[in-house]
Design an enzyme around this catalytic site. Structure first.
Site, PDB file in Angstrom:
ATOM      1  N   GLY A  82       0.824  -1.219   0.000  1.00 12.69           N
ATOM      2  CA  GLY A  82       0.000   0.000   0.000  1.00 12.69           C
ATOM      3  C   GLY A  82       0.847   1.253   0.000  1.00 12.69           C
ATOM      4  O   GLY A  82       1.949   1.273   0.551  1.00 12.69           O
ATOM      5  N   ARG A 146       1.331  -5.807  -5.004  1.00 13.00           N
ATOM      6  CA  ARG A 146       1.356  -6.711  -3.849  1.00 13.00           C
ATOM      7  C   ARG A 146       1.775  -8.139  -4.216  1.00 13.00           C
ATOM      8  O   ARG A 146       1.420  -9.083  -3.508  1.00 13.00           O
ATOM      9  CB  ARG A 146      -0.023  -6.747  -3.186  1.00 13.00           C
ATOM     10  CG  ARG A 146      -0.439  -5.471  -2.479  1.00 13.00           C
ATOM     11  CD  ARG A 146      -1.581  -5.713  -1.521  1.00 13.00           C
ATOM     12  NE  ARG A 146      -2.073  -4.489  -0.917  1.00 13.00           N
ATOM     13  CZ  ARG A 146      -1.552  -3.927   0.182  1.00 13.00           C
ATOM     14  NH1 ARG A 146      -0.531  -4.502   0.776  1.00 13.00           N
ATOM     15  NH2 ARG A 146      -2.060  -2.823   0.663  1.00 13.00           N
ATOM     16  N   ASP A 177       4.566  -7.700   4.982  1.00 14.39           N
ATOM     17  CA  ASP A 177       4.555  -8.727   3.943  1.00 14.39           C
ATOM     18  C   ASP A 177       5.664  -8.484   2.910  1.00 14.39           C
ATOM     19  O   ASP A 177       6.328  -9.424   2.467  1.00 14.39           O
ATOM     20  CB  ASP A 177       3.196  -8.752   3.223  1.00 14.39           C
ATOM     21  CG  ASP A 177       2.102  -9.330   4.116  1.00 14.39           C
ATOM     22  OD1 ASP A 177       2.422 -10.195   4.956  1.00 14.39           O
ATOM     23  OD2 ASP A 177       0.939  -8.915   3.985  1.00 14.39           O
ATOM     24  N   LYS A 203       8.097   0.617   5.554  1.00 11.58           N
ATOM     25  CA  LYS A 203       6.996   1.462   5.101  1.00 11.58           C
ATOM     26  C   LYS A 203       5.672   0.883   5.563  1.00 11.58           C
ATOM     27  O   LYS A 203       5.524  -0.327   5.577  1.00 11.58           O
ATOM     28  CB  LYS A 203       7.011   1.483   3.561  1.00 11.58           C
ATOM     29  CG  LYS A 203       5.794   2.091   2.932  1.00 11.58           C
ATOM     30  CD  LYS A 203       5.099   1.173   1.925  1.00 11.58           C
ATOM     31  CE  LYS A 203       4.396   0.008   2.538  1.00 11.58           C
ATOM     32  NZ  LYS A 203       3.489  -0.740   1.673  1.00 11.58           N
ATOM     33  N   THR A 204       4.754   1.634   5.978  1.00  7.34           N
ATOM     34  CA  THR A 204       3.331   1.318   6.092  1.00  7.34           C
ATOM     35  C   THR A 204       2.657   2.354   6.977  1.00  7.34           C
ATOM     36  O   THR A 204       3.161   2.666   8.068  1.00  7.34           O
ATOM     37  CB  THR A 204       2.992  -0.105   6.607  1.00  7.34           C
ATOM     38  OG1 THR A 204       1.573  -0.201   6.718  1.00  7.34           O
ATOM     39  CG2 THR A 204       3.594  -0.485   7.947  1.00  7.34           C
ATOM     40  N   ASP A 206       0.167   1.798   8.496  1.00  5.75           N
ATOM     41  CA  ASP A 206      -0.441   1.061   9.610  1.00  5.75           C
ATOM     42  C   ASP A 206       0.364   1.165  10.910  1.00  5.75           C
ATOM     43  O   ASP A 206      -0.166   0.925  11.989  1.00  5.75           O
ATOM     44  CB  ASP A 206      -0.597  -0.422   9.256  1.00  5.75           C
ATOM     45  CG  ASP A 206      -1.638  -0.640   8.165  1.00  5.75           C
ATOM     46  OD1 ASP A 206      -2.196   0.360   7.678  1.00  5.75           O
ATOM     47  OD2 ASP A 206      -1.884  -1.807   7.791  1.00  5.75           O
TER      48      ASP A 206
HETATM   49  P1  FBP Z   1       0.694  -2.005   3.606  1.00  7.99           P
HETATM   50  O1  FBP Z   1       0.695  -2.902   4.811  1.00  7.99           O
HETATM   51  O2  FBP Z   1       1.121  -2.671   2.371  1.00  7.99           O
HETATM   52  O3  FBP Z   1       1.441  -0.745   3.867  1.00  7.99           O
HETATM   53  O4  FBP Z   1      -0.799  -1.534   3.330  1.00  7.99           O
HETATM   54  C1  FBP Z   1      -1.625  -1.158   4.368  1.00  7.99           C
HETATM   55  C2  FBP Z   1      -2.978  -0.692   3.912  1.00  7.99           C
HETATM   56  O5  FBP Z   1      -2.986   0.685   3.640  1.00  7.99           O
HETATM   57  C3  FBP Z   1      -4.007  -1.052   4.985  1.00  7.99           C
HETATM   58  O6  FBP Z   1      -4.129  -0.008   5.916  1.00  7.99           O
HETATM   59  C4  FBP Z   1      -5.238  -1.316   4.167  1.00  7.99           C
HETATM   60  O7  FBP Z   1      -6.084  -2.247   4.800  1.00  7.99           O
HETATM   61  C5  FBP Z   1      -4.697  -1.924   2.905  1.00  7.99           C
HETATM   62  O8  FBP Z   1      -3.409  -1.378   2.743  1.00  7.99           O
HETATM   63  C6  FBP Z   1      -5.536  -1.606   1.699  1.00  7.99           C
HETATM   64  O9  FBP Z   1      -4.985  -2.250   0.607  1.00  7.99           O
HETATM   65  P2  FBP Z   1      -5.274  -1.876  -0.904  1.00  7.99           P
HETATM   66  O10 FBP Z   1      -4.460  -0.651  -1.195  1.00  7.99           O
HETATM   67  O11 FBP Z   1      -4.752  -3.045  -1.634  1.00  7.99           O
HETATM   68  O12 FBP Z   1      -6.732  -1.624  -1.039  1.00  7.99           O
END
Ligand code: FBP
Length: 560
Positions: A82, A146, A177, A203-204, A206
């Site tokens: 993400g 991803r 991941d 990075k994230t 979250d």
């Molecule tokens: P990462 O762990 O890859 O940083 O992504 C986190 C996130 O932003 C979550 O908060 C959210 O649930 C998910 O990605 C949403 O994923 P997508 O962008 O595939 O809809």
């Protein structure tokens, strides 16, 4: 040239700050080794799976007066998972470090995430190209994806592409991941004596990729400030109109760090924390009771309005849901290739297939949910086997169930108010914002530092920049072995080595801050209005870090 906004023009001129150890360039550094490490859990299994990269020491850098010569190196970089504010600055920092070490060095960007290295889709960075992206949000410089890197074929293809481009190091910028991918690729490259190094960058938005050496993942600072701005604006609206309850779901796939931080910055009436729900074994109906009680008590005080913050991952932490979703995940791993499921003509047929396969208790729970939620739970898992919680409308589920509960209470004469609710989901709004000054500096430093790790020949390491509540020149640059953060977890129905997510600590200072104030915030409107992120102006406004980082660092410093 594309037309730029006034802010974009000014942000392009911003020079991100570096820790003092990195300020003389990567050729004037000394590597200091810390102690050997081990994985957070399942040590024997992780050690066996990462025989070549397990147990390495943590490292930090010290600036030296002598400068060494750096051999020519080609490096590849991947943005993975993400979006998170500041990704472009990680690449800019990496590029600047690499070019300052040796102007003949080259940086390649793999396009569209990890699939770019397998399919050989890339660009070569130049000054002109990279300069347009400095201090901007987004991952559009090379795109993200991803794709899970795990098969022998994928590793072999990655190797072939690196060979073709003369790449001797790959930087993977990603969350738990994606850095699991980095660890697997690093191990494969060493095992097969390819001489190619792999370095990760944390990075994230979250905020769940952290430990003592990784104080926070990048993007958390900007994203939480963006959500806090939006919640503050909604609080003002609610407090003006006094007619709506706003249910705000906030991103963060598993951990509730983002919701917790946004709540501490805004002080809403209700904040749910998934980790607490799990620890207290709160069922869905007890969550409804808890929220309804606050709504009723506020109505008794003449307040038919309020704000409730709900973490995105909540559903997976409610014990009966957790069990049902785990069971469902195993079933979905089989059903993904089952023609009777794929070709089922109606959604009701799909529900029937699933209910038939679920264990009895889990089938009951699944069956009790509104159809829309049942359908959302069947959406494809992401390539890492995660339920896509961003697609599950928990906020609407709660509104529906609370409405029924309040109607019941009303008919018994126990509720005199009026409940009118609005739902919101804040996630994508914050992931590509212009990085705050903190994230702009932190990301640039992480990228710069990643090249320092490469220059010392390290592999399977995560770029670490810490001491983050101090001014940037006092930040400590170094690295930690990726295997240190790993354990075994079930994914797609199989046990796999993965980086363990850091969840909200219920005995930690951040949750305590919420806990101590919760009842006051529920009944008395203590709303805070943080406003938009400021990039220029007084440091007391522009350079503040998150409450989470401040409280966690204060606790850590107090214990030293
Ligand atoms: P990462 O762990 O890859 O940083 O992504 C986190 C996130 O932003 C979550 O908060 C959210 O649930 C998910 O990605 C949403 O994923 P997508 O962008 O595939 O809809």
């Amino acid at each position: 040239m594309t037309k730029l906004s006034p802010l974009q023009i000014e942000r392009l001129k911003y020079q991100p700050k570096l820790p003092s150890s990195l300020q003389n360039g990567v050729n004037s550094l000394e590597l200091v080794e810390g102690s050997a490490t081990q994985s957070v859990r399942d040590q024997e299994q992780i050690k066996a799976l990462f025989a070549n990269t397990y147990g390495k020491p943590t490292v930090t850098f010290k600036s030296t007066s002598s400068a060494s010569k750096s051999e020519v190196k080609n490096v590849g970089v991947i943005l993975s998972g993400g979006q998170a504010p500041g990704g472009h600055n990680v690449i800019a920092g990496l590029y600047d470090a690499l070019k300052s070490a040796n102007p003949e060095n080259k940086l390649y960007g793999f396009l569209g995430g990890p699939s770019g290295i397998i399919d050989g889709k890339y660009i070569e960075f130049t000054d002109e190209f990279i300069n347009e992206y400095r201090n901007t949000g987004g991952f559009d410089i090379i795109g993200s994806g991803r794709t899970k890197l795990e098969t022998e074929d994928q590793f072999q293809e990655s190797y072939n592409v690196c060979q073709k481009l003369g790449i001797s190091a790959v930087v993977i910028i990603g969350g738990d991941d994606s850095n699991t991918n980095a660890a697997l690729l690093a191990e494969w490259f060493v095992k097969n004596k390819t001489g190619i190094q792999v370095i990760g960058c944390p990075k994230t938005i979250d905020g769940d990729l952290k430990n003592e050496q990784i104080e926070i993942s990048f993007g958390f600072d900007t994203a939480t400030k963006t959500y806090a701005e939006l919640i503050g604006n909604i609080q003002r609206d609610a407090n003006s109109a006094k007619k709506y309850w706003h249910f705000v779901k906030i991103m963060g796939r598993s951990a509730s760090h983002v919701a917790l931080e946004a709540a501490l910055q805004t002080q809403p009436n209700i904040t749910l924390i998934s980790e607490e729900v799990e620890a207290k074994k709160m069922s869905l109906s007890s969550i409804i009771d808890y929220m309804s009680d606050i709504i009723v008590r506020r109505a008794n005080n003449g307040k038919n309005f309020g704000i409730a913050v709900i973490p995105e991952g909540l559903i997976e932490f409610i014990p009966e849901m957790k069990s049902m979703i785990a069971n469902l995940n195993d079933i979905m791993a089989e059903l993904e290739s089952d023609p009777s499921f794929i070709n089922a003509t109606t959604i009701r047929d799909k529900f029937a297939i699933v209910e038939h396969r679920l264990d009895d208790e889990n089938a009951k729970v699944y069956n009790s949910l509104p159809s829309i939620i049942k359908e959302q739970l069947l959406a494809d898992r992401d390539p890492h086997g995660n339920v896509q919680v961003s697609k599950i409308e928990t906020e609407k589920l709660l509104i529906e169930m609370i409405s029924s509960k309040l109607s019941e209470l009303k008919s018994n004469g126990e509720y005199i108010g009026k409940f009118s609710a609005q739902s919101h989901f804040f996630g994508y709004e914050g992931r590509c914002a212009f990085p705050s000054n903190f994230d702009a500096d932190y990301c640039y430093s992480l990228g710069y530092n990643a090249f320092a790790l490469i220059n010392f020949g390290l592999t399977g390491y995560l770029s670490s920049v810490r001491n983050l509540t101090a001014p940037a020149d006092k930040w400590i640059a170094g690295g930690i072995p990726l295997t240190m953060m790993m354990n075994m977890e079930k994914r797609h129905g199989e046990m796999k080595p993965v980086i363990q997510k850091a969840l909200v600590k219920l005995n930690g200072p951040v949750f305590k801050q919420l806990q101590d104030n919760r009842e006051d915030w529920a009944m008395n409107d203590r709303y805070l209005f943080p406003g938009a992120i400021q990039y220029f102006g007084p440091s007391s406004v522009c350079d503040i870090t998150t409450v989470t980082l401040q409280l966690e660092r204060n606790k850590e410093l107090a214990s030293v």
